[in-house]
Design a protein around this motif. Sequence first.
Motif: not given
Ligand SMILES: [Mg+2]
Length: 208
Positions: A70-71, A87, A90
């Motif tokens: 994630n990220d 998301g 990011d």
């Molecule tokens: Mg994120």
Amino acid sequence: MPSLGRLHLITDTRPGRDPLTVLRAALPVARAELVVQVRVEDDATDRQAYELARRVVALCRPYGATCLVNDRLHVALAVDAAGGHVGADDLPVRAARRVLGSAAVLGATAREPGSAAEAVAAGASYLGVGPCHATTTKTGLPAPIGPAGVRAVAAAVDVPVIAIGGVTAASVPALRAAGAYGVAVVGALSGAADPARATAELLGALTC
Ligand SMILES: [Mg+2]
Ligand SMILES: Cc1ncc(COP(=O)(O)OP(=O)(O)O)c(N)n1
Ligand SMILES: Cc1nc(C(=O)O)sc1CCOP(=O)(O)O
């Protein structure tokens, strides 16, 4: 690109949680149906994220399970994970695709059909869609979109939709009926008294 697993386990690194113990319980049950998303708290260092991701990749490999990060896409590349998830805060999806390359799994968060279609056009290979239901795991989220919100997104795209937010085995059938390909969970596994059994229940609901 290999087919995407349907059960996404997002690591819970809050104090008192033990993500690797949960993962060790889930892996023999879900095997290649498991996608593990390494997600650390915002204040974790890159070194901490790297060490966790490195261990997750090693644990997943014998089972054919998939590890995403994630990220922090540089961590995904550093540990040779299968890809990452981004998301709104990011890297943009198109930039993330450039970083990870064309063969990587790239997930993007989408909460409604318009941004979902944009994310797919920019290179997302799956979408994380939610929050489906109320959750205590993450703060600052918009109101739950429910199965109807998942249905609207799923109808607008041709990539797998992964429903997230307050998902339990009991809520899976309605989400599947709404067009979700799979689900992503934190609390349903991290908070379970018996994570292996909880994994089997989620998988049973996903594959029946
Ligand atoms: Mg994120
Ligand atoms: C499968 C899946 N869906 C959504 C998210 C949320 O990503 P994002 O909006 O970037 O929020 P953070 O997880 O980074 O706090 C996700 N991680 N996975
Ligand atoms: C990390 C995350 N993102 C969400 C989103 O809707 O974007 S919901 C969420 C937390 C999901 O945890 P649980 O399964 O415990 O509800």
